[in-house]
Structures are given as structure tokens and as C-alpha cells.
Scaffold this motif. Structure first.
Motif, short mmCIF file in Angstrom:
data_model
loop_
_atom_site.label_atom_id
_atom_site.label_comp_id
_atom_site.label_asym_id
_atom_site.label_seq_id
_atom_site.Cartn_x
_atom_site.Cartn_y
_atom_site.Cartn_z
N UNK A 115 0.82 -1.21 0.00
CA UNK A 115 0.00 0.00 0.00
C UNK A 115 0.85 1.26 0.00
N UNK A 116 2.03 1.19 0.62
CA UNK A 116 2.88 2.37 0.72
C UNK A 116 3.77 2.56 -0.50
N UNK A 117 4.25 1.47 -1.09
CA UNK A 117 5.29 1.59 -2.10
C UNK A 117 4.85 1.28 -3.52
N UNK A 118 3.64 0.75 -3.67
CA UNK A 118 3.12 0.55 -5.02
C UNK A 118 2.34 1.78 -5.45
N UNK A 119 2.23 2.02 -6.75
CA UNK A 119 1.50 3.21 -7.22
C UNK A 119 0.09 3.26 -6.68
N UNK A 120 -0.33 4.44 -6.31
CA UNK A 120 -1.66 4.61 -5.71
C UNK A 120 -2.77 4.30 -6.70
N UNK A 121 -2.50 4.47 -7.99
CA UNK A 121 -3.52 4.22 -9.00
C UNK A 121 -3.73 2.73 -9.28
N UNK A 122 -2.83 1.89 -8.82
CA UNK A 122 -2.98 0.46 -9.05
C UNK A 122 -4.18 -0.07 -8.28
N UNK A 123 -5.07 -0.83 -8.93
CA UNK A 123 -6.26 -1.36 -8.23
C UNK A 123 -5.87 -2.25 -7.06
N UNK A 124 -6.74 -2.25 -6.06
CA UNK A 124 -6.48 -3.05 -4.87
C UNK A 124 -6.41 -4.53 -5.20
N UNK A 125 -7.27 -4.99 -6.10
CA UNK A 125 -7.27 -6.40 -6.49
C UNK A 125 -5.94 -6.80 -7.11
N UNK A 126 -5.36 -5.90 -7.88
CA UNK A 126 -4.07 -6.19 -8.50
C UNK A 126 -2.96 -6.26 -7.46
N UNK A 127 -3.04 -5.40 -6.44
CA UNK A 127 -2.05 -5.45 -5.37
C UNK A 127 -2.16 -6.76 -4.59
N UNK A 128 -3.39 -7.20 -4.34
CA UNK A 128 -3.59 -8.47 -3.63
C UNK A 128 -3.01 -9.62 -4.43
N UNK A 129 -3.27 -9.62 -5.74
CA UNK A 129 -2.73 -10.67 -6.60
C UNK A 129 -1.21 -10.68 -6.58
#
Length: 682
Positions: free
Chosen positions: A124-138
Motif C-alpha cells: 500500500x505504501x510503495x506501489x502506485x496509488x492508481x494500481x487497483x487493490x485487487x491487482x495489489x492483492x494478486x
């Protein structure tokens, strides 16, 4: 688009690579003549090398040879006395350091968070803020699975008191947090130490695959790798007591040792053989140092020639693409055009010796080009100003998230991390037990002049206890977080201001919970039946608690030594109590000014004003020590007379304003200390 044209058996062929402009950014690391001095002793002595995208450089040597020191220099965490470090064509700078992953040998994490929570907050801190939450979870799930951490993802890290993840799991978790950001350069300090052979090889395969497929640059320090792991490295930098004994391709080390008269025995781990020769045979060691200096000079000359030829032939439309070290050749004459093009594209990306050509052909921005000037001896500094001024091409080096997002994520993390510590079962038991004990001692205390001092004792005890509880609680929590915060600040995860405000607001519900429970239990047992009075007393008790926490943060930030912090805190709190106005009113004139620096003085006076002004009045006793009672002017003692007897005449709003000033000043000083004095070396 990138088009490469050449002649093949008299026929013109053009290769078009449509995804070149969208390819990931790459980074080449170069360092030359790096020297570190410590008390006139050279920890590193003219160490040089370069590693390109897609390559894994291993820094090997006995203990104390300077491996970790060199890694600290390459990450920017240590100042070099002489030499130069470049990332592509730019010197190492603060913004570049945010794109460098440095995995320390020590595992520094919050012990109260689980592995998945830690990785998720990092995402949440280091990935782009525009990246969807589902993509971050994946992405988090994929990295945990790749590093074989899925089965322990809900286990807390633990500490010396509470068991948690094993040492190997913590090391892999450390790497998982860094892989999230897809770093251009990975620096890892002995990532395989403490792991069994299978886990070490598996981890090395992940790093190797990451370097090749993503065209990333990987540098690791390793003490004594296995034979299988040794041959997974692309380049090797061999150090001994800070001197460079070898730098070059791993596969060339056999010929290198043969040239100085030493033959590596077959079926012998080359890593063990090299270290044994280096440590046990001074004559061989001296030959290695001499050969390393000679090969370093030849290496510079060859790269200068390569740079010159590269500039002349990079976009030659009538010649084949040349590979200086490996020699890329087109295979058989009867191949069809499609097969030939596929073969060229595959070699173009897989060949690890063409990264300099790779950058030029991609026509990347100045921030992404190879470090040609470093090895060619040109005036690199003249080009750096123009590179730095190109804000459009370098804006990707800024923070990945906005201030508001950082504040929200850090507030949530601070709350979750501190909850188990601040609201532990022991603290609950202590608070409830103390509240019942205080309520029993002062149960239904008569509101007469005879028991006035006892009632004031409850106020002073309550304010003092929660001041000490909050101050020493903040004192203990902050040093444990310091290393984690410094590591995250060095990586550019968030702004210090976002962390500091999140620390303040994230823990606020936890700070006020226990004092509220205490007052809810003990105060009604004294005989209070007014909801308004209870609410006002609670507000000022909590205000004093928050002010005391601010003092604890400030002292904890200033003092690196926990013993010094405890000593200063004890001295301050004891002085605060002595000059608070309850223990004694006979304060010498020359010390009277100290009472105005005591937070207890203002908080205690506020509680008296509220209790004696809003609560039931205090009846006079006979004989009485108050003039109004002696003169039979009234049967009750006003709150002004009670405060006057203690030499305190400040109104409620003045005391409150001073407490707010305490809060702002100590919070501001704490931030200033972290920002300018305790700033991590980056």
C-alpha cells in the motif's frame, strides 16, 4: 517502435520491435576506485566493478573483507572517501536511492504484525496509488507463493519474548517486501546465510529468474556458496581485507587462476577453493592482487574502445549488430525471415553482454541510458546537469503515493501494531485493579474541609499515574520502532511528516482508552453523580496523558541509549511531581520558577477548579484554616480560596492553554529531532 536494419546475404532485413518504448526501465550500476578509510585504515581500497541489467554480481570474501561495507556504499548509506558510484549516467543521489532495494542481513520488522500484514502495508505504501487493490492483492499472493511463504503468512514476526517466524522465513519476508516494488537494483547482504541448502538454492533461483526475465540488476554478498549456487552468478567480485583480488565473469575464474599458476581441481567447489587459496597462501594472494590491478587497467581500456566503437556502429543500417564479448552470429543461410527475426529478438533480450547496446537501441530517456562515460574517462559531470533538469523523464523517482494515502495507511498500521502492546491483558488488569483500589480507598469521601487533602490526593495521584504511564509507554515504544522507520525512510516509502502525524493520530484511541476506563470506575466511587463534571474531568485527564506522551516521544527520539532515556524521564517526572503543588507548597523563591515548567502543576490545578467549582461544595470545619470559615462568612469554601492557599491563581483557560503549548512544543521538537538530527544516513 525500434527498427533495426541490416544486410543478410545481399538482402535487406528490417526488424521491428513494437514493445520497446513500453519496456521496463533498467539500471546499470558502476563503481570505480571506491575507498573507505576508518582511523587511517583502509576498509576498502580502490574497489571497482560494473554490473548490468540481467546480471547477478556476487561479492565474495572471508569475514571482515569489506563486503557489507561495499554494499552500504553502493546503497548510499555510507559516505565514500574517494571514488565514484554511478547509476546509469547519473551519480548516486537521494532520488535514485528510492529505487534501490537494499535487503539488510538483519530482519527489521514490527514484531506484532503478521507476515502478510507487513507485506500488505508495504504494498500500500510503495506501489502506485492508481494500481487497483485487487491487482495489489494478486501481486502479494504471487510473491508469497514464489518465496514459499504462503503457509506462514498469518504468523507474527515475534521477538525474543514471543516466538514467531523462523530466521529463514524472516529473510524471505525481507526480500518479499522489496520485490513488491519491482526495484531496478537489488542489493542483498548475505541473503542465504542461515538457510539450508535447498532453501538457499531456491532463493537464488528466484533472484536469478528475476534478474533475467525482468532485466534487473542484482548484487549480493555471499560468504561461502555451494558449487551449484556459485555457477548461478554472472560476475564475481572477490575481496580480501578490502583489496580486490578478482573481478570478472564467473566462468573466467578458472583461466584467471591458471594464469597465475594455480589450477582449480576438478570436482572441487570453486568457491571453497578460491577462499582457501586466498586465506592460506600469501604468495597466491599477492599474485591475485597484482593480476587484479592489471586486469582492472585492461578492463578500463577495453571498455573505452568498446564505447567508441559502440557510438560509431550502434545504428549502422548496412552492418550486422555486433556483440563484443559473446559475438552474436546468424546461424544457417536457409532460414526463413520470420525465424531469423525471432532468433534476433530472442538473442537481443537474452544476451547478457549487450546491455549497453540495449539501452541505446531502445532510445531511452537520459535517466535510463548506460554508464558509458564512467569507463571512457569522459567529463561525465557536464552531462549530469542536463539529465537532472529533465523532470519529465525522472518524475517516476518521486513518492509512489500521496501524503493522504501515506497518512491513512500508516495510521492503520500504527493502530494495529500498537494495539496488542498498549491494550495488553496485563495493562487491562493493571488499570481495572488500580481503579478499584483507588475507588475503595476514596470511597464516598465526605466533602468537608477535614477530608479536603485526601480528595486532592486522589486528583494528584490520578494525574501523576497517567502521566508516568503515557510517558514511559512512549519511551519504550519509540526506540523499538526507530530501526524499522529508518529502514523505510531510506527506501523512500513515505514522508516523515506522514509517519509522525499517523503516529500521533493512529495511537490516539489506544492512548485514551485505559485512562477512560480508570476514571469510569474510580470517579463514581468517590461520590460523583454529575455527567457534566465527569466529562470535563475526563477531558483534562486525557489532555495531560497526551501531553505526557509527547514528552516521551521527544526524549525517546533524542536519546539513542535506553538507559539515558529512562534516567532523563525519571528526573523530569520526579521534578514535575515535586513542583506540582500537592506534595509541598513551601518552595524556595529561587526555585519557584520551576513549577511553571511542570505539566502536573497545570493539570492538577485544572482538576481542582473543575471539582470544587462544578461539584458539590466543600463544607467548613471548625477550627478551620480558611479565613472565610473563621469569620463565619460562609459555611462552604470556594474553589478560589482553595487554590489561593496553594499559591495558584491561574484560571482554567490559562492552564489549558499552557498544556496545549506543552503538547505543540514537544511534538514539534520531536519532529525536528527526527528530521534533522536522527535522520538516517542515506
Amino acid at each position: 517502435m525500434c527498427r533495426i536494419s541490416f544486410d543478410f546475404r545481399g538482402e535487406s532485413i528490417t526488424v521491428t520491435i513494437p514493445f520497446i518504448t513500453d519496456s521496463p526501465r533498467t539500471l546499470q550500476l558502476s563503481f570505480q576506485d571506491v575507498t573507505i578509510l576508518h582511523q587511517e585504515r583502509k576498509i576498502l581500497n580502490d574497489v571497482s566493478g560494473t554490473v548490468s541489467p540481467g546480471e547477478v554480481l556476487a561479492i565474495m570474501g572471508p569475514s571482515g573483507s569489506g563486503k557489507t561495507t561495499l554494499l552500504d556504499c553502493l546503497s548510499g548509506q555510507r559516505h565514500i572517501d574517494s571514488g565514484a558510484i554511478f547509476l546509469n549516467r547519473e551519480p548516486l543521489s537521494k532520488k535514485w536511492r528510492r529505487k534501490i532495494c537494499y535487503v539488510l542481513q538483519e530482519e527489521i520488522f514490527f514484531s506484532g504484525l503478521t507476515l502478510r500484514e507487513t507485506v500488505w502495508y508495504t504494498a500500500l505504501l510503495r506501489l502506485p496509488e492508481k494500481m487497483p487493490k485487487s491487482q495489489k492483492i494478486t501481486l502479494v499472493d504471487g510473491i508469497l507463493e514464489a518465496l514459499d511463504l504462503t503457509f506462514c503468512q498469518h504468523t507474527k514476526f515475534g521477538d525474543y519474548m514471543n516466538r514467531g517466524l523462523s530466521g529463514g522465513e524472516k529473510k524471505r519476508a525481507n526480500i518479499a517486501c522489496e520485490l513488491l516494488t519491482n526495484p531496478l537494483l537489488m542489493l542483498l547482504d548475505e541473503p542465504t546465510s542461515g538457510l539450508d541448502s535447498h532453501s538457499a538454492i531456491s532463493l537464488m533461483k528466484v533472484l536469478k529468474r528475476y534478474a533475467l526475465q525482468e532485466l534487473k540488476t542484482v548484487v549480493i554478498t555471499v560468504h561461502q556458496p555451494s558449487s551449484q549456487m556459485f555457477h548461478m552468478f554472472d560476475k564475481l567480485l572477490l575481496l580480501y581485507n578490502g583489496d580486490m583480488a578478482y573481478f570478472g565473469e564467473v566462468n573466467s575464474i578458472y583461466r584467471y587462476f591458471e594464469d597465475i599458476g594455480v589450477v582449480i581441481e576438478p570436482h572441487y567447489n570453486p568457491a571453497e577453493f578460491v577462499l582457501e587459496q586466498l586465506k592460506s597462501h600469501p604468495d597466491v594472494r599477492e599474485k591475485l592482487f597484482i593480476a587484479a590491478r592489471e586486469s582492472h587497467g585492461n578492463f578500463l581500456n577495453r571498455n573505452c574502445i568498446a564505447c567508441s566503437n559502440h557510438k560509431k556502429n550502434a545504428f549502422n543500417n548496412n552492418k550486422m549488430i555486433q556483440n563484443d564479448s559473446a559475438g552474436m552470429a546468424i546461424e544457417k543461410s536457409g532460414r526463413q525471415h520470420d525465424a531469423l527475426i525471432n532468433d534476433i529478438i530472442n538473442n537481443y533480450y537474452k544476451d547478457q553482454q549487450q546491455h549497453v547496446d540495449h539501452h541505446v537501441l531502445m532510445n531511452q530517456s537520459p535517466c535510463e541510458e548506460a554508464t558509458e562515460q564512467l569507463w571512457c574517462g569522459g567529463d561525465s559531470q557536464s552531462n549530469f546537469s542536463s539529465l537532472s533538469s529533465d523532470s519529465h523523464s525522472c518524475d517516476w523517482l518521486d513518492y509512489p503515493t500521496r501524503f493522504c494515502a501515506q497518512f491513512c495507511v500508516l495510521s492503520n498500521r500504527n493502530f494495529k501494531e500498537a494495539k496488542s502492546r498498549m491494550l495488553s491483558k496485563l495493562n487491562w488488569f493493571q488499570t481495572v485493579g488500580l481503579a478499584l483500589m483507588a475507588g475503595a480507598i476514596w470511597f464516598n469521601i465526605p466533602r468537608t474541609e477535614e477530608y479536603l487533602h485526601d480528595l486532592q490526593g486522589w486528583m494528584f495521584f490520578s494525574q501523576t499515574y497517567w502521566m508516568l504511564f503515557a510517558l514511559f509507554g512512549a519511551l519504550n515504544s519509540f526506540p523499538s520502532e526507530r530501526e524499522v522507520i529508518n529502514k523505510e525512510r531510506r527506501s523512500g516509502s513515505y514522508r516523515l511528516s506522514a509517519y509522525y502525524l499517523a503516529k500521533m493520530f493512529g495511537e490516539l484511541p489506544l492512548v485514551v482508552t485505559l485512562p477512560t476506563v480508570y476514571l469510569t470506575i474510580s470517579y463514581p466511587m468517590l461520590g460523583c453523580s454529575s455527567l457534566k463534571l465527569f466529562s470535563l474531568m475526563l477531558i483534562f485527564l486525557l489532555l495531560n496523558t497526551i501531553v505526557a506522551q509527547s514528552v516521551g516521544f521527544f526524549i525517546g527520539a533524542c536519546c539513542m541509549d535506553m538507559n539515558v532515556s529512562i534516567t532523563l524521564s525519571a528526573l523530569y517526572t520526579l521534578a514535575t511531581q515535586l513542583f506540582g503543588g500537592y506534595l509541598t507548597t513551601r518552595i524556595p523563591e529561587y526555585l519557584n520558577w520551576i513549577r511553571y515548567t511542570s505539566m502536573i502543576h497545570y493539570a492538577y490545578q485544572n482538576m481542582q477548579i473543575l471539582e470544587f467549582r462544578e461539584g458539590r461544595p466543600i463544607e467548613c470545619s471548625y477550627p478551620s484554616s480558611y479565613e472565610v470559615c473563621k469569620n463565619n462568612a460562609t459555611a462552604f469554601i470556594s474553589y478560589k480560596e482553595i487554590l489561593k492557599a496553594q499559591n495558584s491563581t491561574s484560571p482554567l483557560w490559562v492552564n489549558t492553554l499552557v498544556l496545549m503549548m506543552f503538547f505543540l512544543v514537544f511534538r514539534g521538537l520531536g519532529y525536528a529531532v527526527l528530521r534533522y538530527i536522527r535522520c538516517p544516513k542515506t
